[in-house]
Design a protein around this motif. Structure first.
Motif, PDB file in Angstrom:
ATOM      1  N   GLU A 188     -24.723  22.634 -37.025  1.00 34.82           N
ATOM      2  CA  GLU A 188     -25.905  23.024 -36.246  1.00 34.82           C
ATOM      3  C   GLU A 188     -27.144  23.131 -37.131  1.00 34.82           C
ATOM      4  OE1 GLU A 188     -23.359  26.374 -37.449  1.00 34.82           O
ATOM      5  OE2 GLU A 188     -22.973  24.815 -35.989  1.00 34.82           O
ATOM      6  N   GLN A 189     -26.965  23.574 -38.376  1.00 37.47           N
ATOM      7  CA  GLN A 189     -28.101  23.653 -39.301  1.00 37.47           C
ATOM      8  C   GLN A 189     -28.550  22.247 -39.703  1.00 37.47           C
ATOM      9  OE1 GLN A 189     -27.273  25.719 -42.977  1.00 37.47           O
ATOM     10  NE2 GLN A 189     -29.439  25.937 -43.478  1.00 37.47           N
ATOM     11  N   GLN A 190     -27.594  21.339 -39.940  1.00 37.24           N
ATOM     12  CA  GLN A 190     -27.936  19.964 -40.297  1.00 37.24           C
ATOM     13  C   GLN A 190     -28.669  19.291 -39.131  1.00 37.24           C
ATOM     14  OE1 GLN A 190     -27.526  18.429 -43.399  1.00 37.24           O
ATOM     15  NE2 GLN A 190     -28.849  16.901 -42.453  1.00 37.24           N
ATOM     16  N   GLN A 191     -28.224  19.564 -37.913  1.00 37.12           N
ATOM     17  CA  GLN A 191     -28.883  18.995 -36.734  1.00 37.12           C
ATOM     18  C   GLN A 191     -30.334  19.474 -36.632  1.00 37.12           C
ATOM     19  OE1 GLN A 191     -27.742  16.660 -34.643  1.00 37.12           O
ATOM     20  NE2 GLN A 191     -29.732  16.663 -33.647  1.00 37.12           N
ATOM     21  N   LYS A 192     -30.560  20.748 -36.923  1.00 34.79           N
ATOM     22  CA  LYS A 192     -31.915  21.305 -36.897  1.00 34.79           C
ATOM     23  C   LYS A 192     -32.798  20.613 -37.936  1.00 34.79           C
ATOM     24  CE  LYS A 192     -34.459  25.606 -37.389  1.00 34.79           C
ATOM     25  NZ  LYS A 192     -34.835  26.190 -38.637  1.00 34.79           N
ATOM     26  N   ILE A 193     -32.256  20.410 -39.133  1.00 33.84           N
ATOM     27  CA  ILE A 193     -33.007  19.744 -40.206  1.00 33.84           C
ATOM     28  C   ILE A 193     -33.269  18.283 -39.841  1.00 33.84           C
ATOM     29  CG2 ILE A 193     -32.786  18.915 -42.584  1.00 33.84           C
ATOM     30  CD1 ILE A 193     -31.670  21.696 -43.251  1.00 33.84           C
ATOM     31  N   ASP A 194     -32.275  17.618 -39.247  1.00 36.71           N
ATOM     32  CA  ASP A 194     -32.466  16.229 -38.813  1.00 36.71           C
ATOM     33  C   ASP A 194     -33.584  16.129 -37.775  1.00 36.71           C
ATOM     34  OD1 ASP A 194     -30.474  15.375 -40.510  1.00 36.71           O
ATOM     35  OD2 ASP A 194     -28.944  15.221 -38.948  1.00 36.71           O
ATOM     36  N   ALA A 228     -36.814  16.398 -39.596  1.00 34.44           N
ATOM     37  CA  ALA A 228     -37.057  15.216 -40.420  1.00 34.44           C
ATOM     38  C   ALA A 228     -37.501  14.008 -39.592  1.00 34.44           C
ATOM     39  CB  ALA A 228     -35.808  14.868 -41.228  1.00 34.44           C
ATOM     40  N   ARG A 229     -37.359  14.075 -38.288  1.00 31.77           N
ATOM     41  CA  ARG A 229     -37.816  12.965 -37.438  1.00 31.77           C
ATOM     42  C   ARG A 229     -39.323  12.775 -37.506  1.00 31.77           C
ATOM     43  NH1 ARG A 229     -34.135  14.489 -32.453  1.00 31.77           N
ATOM     44  NH2 ARG A 229     -32.207  13.572 -33.217  1.00 31.77           N
ATOM     45  N   ASN A 230     -40.030  13.805 -37.943  1.00 29.49           N
ATOM     46  CA  ASN A 230     -41.488  13.731 -38.059  1.00 29.49           C
ATOM     47  C   ASN A 230     -41.934  13.231 -39.429  1.00 29.49           C
ATOM     48  OD1 ASN A 230     -41.871  14.730 -35.454  1.00 29.49           O
ATOM     49  ND2 ASN A 230     -41.720  16.838 -36.158  1.00 29.49           N
ATOM     50  N   LEU A 231     -41.004  12.732 -40.222  1.00 27.46           N
ATOM     51  CA  LEU A 231     -41.313  12.252 -41.568  1.00 27.46           C
ATOM     52  C   LEU A 231     -40.939  10.784 -41.695  1.00 27.46           C
ATOM     53  CD1 LEU A 231     -39.779  15.230 -43.581  1.00 27.46           C
ATOM     54  CD2 LEU A 231     -42.154  14.944 -42.887  1.00 27.46           C
ATOM     55  N   VAL A 232     -41.788  10.031 -42.382  1.00 29.00           N
ATOM     56  CA  VAL A 232     -41.515   8.625 -42.671  1.00 29.00           C
ATOM     57  C   VAL A 232     -41.897   8.377 -44.121  1.00 29.00           C
ATOM     58  CG1 VAL A 232     -42.073   6.229 -42.125  1.00 29.00           C
ATOM     59  CG2 VAL A 232     -41.996   7.926 -40.289  1.00 29.00           C
ATOM     60  N   LEU A 233     -40.992   7.753 -44.870  1.00 27.51           N
ATOM     61  CA  LEU A 233     -41.259   7.430 -46.273  1.00 27.51           C
ATOM     62  C   LEU A 233     -41.565   5.944 -46.402  1.00 27.51           C
ATOM     63  CD1 LEU A 233     -41.275   8.394 -49.247  1.00 27.51           C
ATOM     64  CD2 LEU A 233     -38.878   7.685 -49.348  1.00 27.51           C
ATOM     65  N   TYR A 234     -42.798   5.637 -46.809  1.00 25.90           N
ATOM     66  CA  TYR A 234     -43.181   4.262 -47.106  1.00 25.90           C
ATOM     67  C   TYR A 234     -42.849   4.012 -48.570  1.00 25.90           C
ATOM     68  CZ  TYR A 234     -45.576   4.018 -42.645  1.00 25.90           C
ATOM     69  OH  TYR A 234     -45.844   4.010 -41.302  1.00 25.90           O
ATOM     70  N   GLN A 235     -42.179   2.888 -48.836  1.00 26.13           N
ATOM     71  CA  GLN A 235     -41.666   2.671 -50.183  1.00 26.13           C
ATOM     72  C   GLN A 235     -41.493   1.187 -50.480  1.00 26.13           C
ATOM     73  OE1 GLN A 235     -37.714   2.350 -50.585  1.00 26.13           O
ATOM     74  NE2 GLN A 235     -37.690   1.596 -48.508  1.00 26.13           N
ATOM     75  N   PHE A 236     -41.313   0.897 -51.759  1.00 26.69           N
ATOM     76  CA  PHE A 236     -40.881  -0.412 -52.225  1.00 26.69           C
ATOM     77  C   PHE A 236     -39.451  -0.206 -52.702  1.00 26.69           C
ATOM     78  CE2 PHE A 236     -45.362  -1.819 -53.849  1.00 26.69           C
ATOM     79  CZ  PHE A 236     -45.842  -1.818 -52.566  1.00 26.69           C
ATOM     80  N   ASN A 243     -32.283  12.975 -43.549  1.00 24.25           N
ATOM     81  CA  ASN A 243     -32.268  11.674 -42.892  1.00 24.25           C
ATOM     82  C   ASN A 243     -33.693  11.293 -42.529  1.00 24.25           C
ATOM     83  OD1 ASN A 243     -29.413  11.434 -42.931  1.00 24.25           O
ATOM     84  ND2 ASN A 243     -29.329  12.923 -41.278  1.00 24.25           N
ATOM     85  N   ILE A 244     -34.434  10.856 -43.536  1.00 21.56           N
ATOM     86  CA  ILE A 244     -35.838  10.480 -43.356  1.00 21.56           C
ATOM     87  C   ILE A 244     -35.912   8.966 -43.227  1.00 21.56           C
ATOM     88  CG2 ILE A 244     -38.108  10.441 -44.444  1.00 21.56           C
ATOM     89  CD1 ILE A 244     -37.407  13.088 -45.773  1.00 21.56           C
ATOM     90  N   GLU A 245     -36.640   8.511 -42.217  1.00 22.57           N
ATOM     91  CA  GLU A 245     -36.811   7.075 -42.026  1.00 22.57           C
ATOM     92  C   GLU A 245     -37.577   6.497 -43.215  1.00 22.57           C
ATOM     93  OE1 GLU A 245     -39.112   3.947 -39.068  1.00 22.57           O
ATOM     94  OE2 GLU A 245     -39.118   6.082 -38.575  1.00 22.57           O
ATOM     95  N   THR A 246     -37.109   5.357 -43.729  1.00 28.93           N
ATOM     96  CA  THR A 246     -37.820   4.667 -44.802  1.00 28.93           C
ATOM     97  C   THR A 246     -38.363   3.349 -44.257  1.00 28.93           C
ATOM     98  OG1 THR A 246     -35.779   3.623 -45.596  1.00 28.93           O
ATOM     99  CG2 THR A 246     -36.437   5.681 -46.655  1.00 28.93           C
ATOM    100  N   ARG A 247     -39.549   2.999 -44.715  1.00 32.09           N
ATOM    101  CA  ARG A 247     -40.181   1.751 -44.310  1.00 32.09           C
ATOM    102  C   ARG A 247     -40.586   0.972 -45.546  1.00 32.09           C
ATOM    103  NH1 ARG A 247     -43.957   3.818 -39.284  1.00 32.09           N
ATOM    104  NH2 ARG A 247     -42.214   4.485 -37.966  1.00 32.09           N
ATOM    105  N   ASP A 248     -40.218  -0.290 -45.559  1.00 33.19           N
ATOM    106  CA  ASP A 248     -40.503  -1.165 -46.695  1.00 33.19           C
ATOM    107  C   ASP A 248     -41.926  -1.704 -46.576  1.00 33.19           C
ATOM    108  OD1 ASP A 248     -40.558  -2.963 -48.749  1.00 33.19           O
ATOM    109  OD2 ASP A 248     -38.868  -4.163 -48.061  1.00 33.19           O
ATOM    110  N   ALA A 249     -42.812  -1.175 -47.397  1.00 35.85           N
ATOM    111  CA  ALA A 249     -44.219  -1.592 -47.367  1.00 35.85           C
ATOM    112  C   ALA A 249     -44.472  -2.789 -48.273  1.00 35.85           C
ATOM    113  CB  ALA A 249     -45.107  -0.431 -47.782  1.00 35.85           C
TER     114      ALA A 249
END
Length: 129
Positions: free
Chosen positions: A37-43, A46-54, A73-79
């Protein structure tokens, strides 16, 4: 002479990049164990976070490893290879510089955070036990 340096550094990146990714895969850190339940809360947060990366950027690897340590579980995007994500980074953050963490607050406002150390400190302050 300029073309020589360009080709030289491109070749170095082609050689070192896969080695860095392999080393990261082999030495992946273990994440923290939380009650479901704590991990679900953190997930959900984390939905409001996006990591732009190479993918092969050493600072991006450092932030991704930190995310794994914190079990985020932060979404990553390949910039680097995705022109849409690259354009989002440029328009939203103002520059093509990675890593960049996009933080969407409760009101829907975007905040863009650059610098790996700042990103890791923010994640520690917000999610570390």
């Amino acid at each position: 002479m300029r073309w020589f340096f360009k080709i030289f550094f491109k070749t170095i990146r082609l050689i070192i990049g896969p080695i860095m990714l392999l080393a990261d895969k082999i030495t992946t850190p273990k994440g923290v164990k939380r009650p479901p339940e704590q991990q679900q809360k953190i997930d959900n947060e984390a939905r409001n976070l996006v990591l732009y990366q190479f993918k092969t950027c050493p600072f991006c690897i450092k932030v991704r490893r930190h995310n794994k340590r914190l079990s985020l579980n932060i979404e990553t995007r390949d910039a680097q290879h995705n022109p849409t994500h690259r354009e989002e980074l440029l328009l939203g953050g103002g520059q093509i510089k990675v890593p960049c963490l996009k933080i969407v607050d409760d009101k829907g406002n975007d905040n863009w955070m650059y610098e790996s150390e700042d990103i890791m400190k923010y994640l520690d302050d917000r999610f570390a036990a």
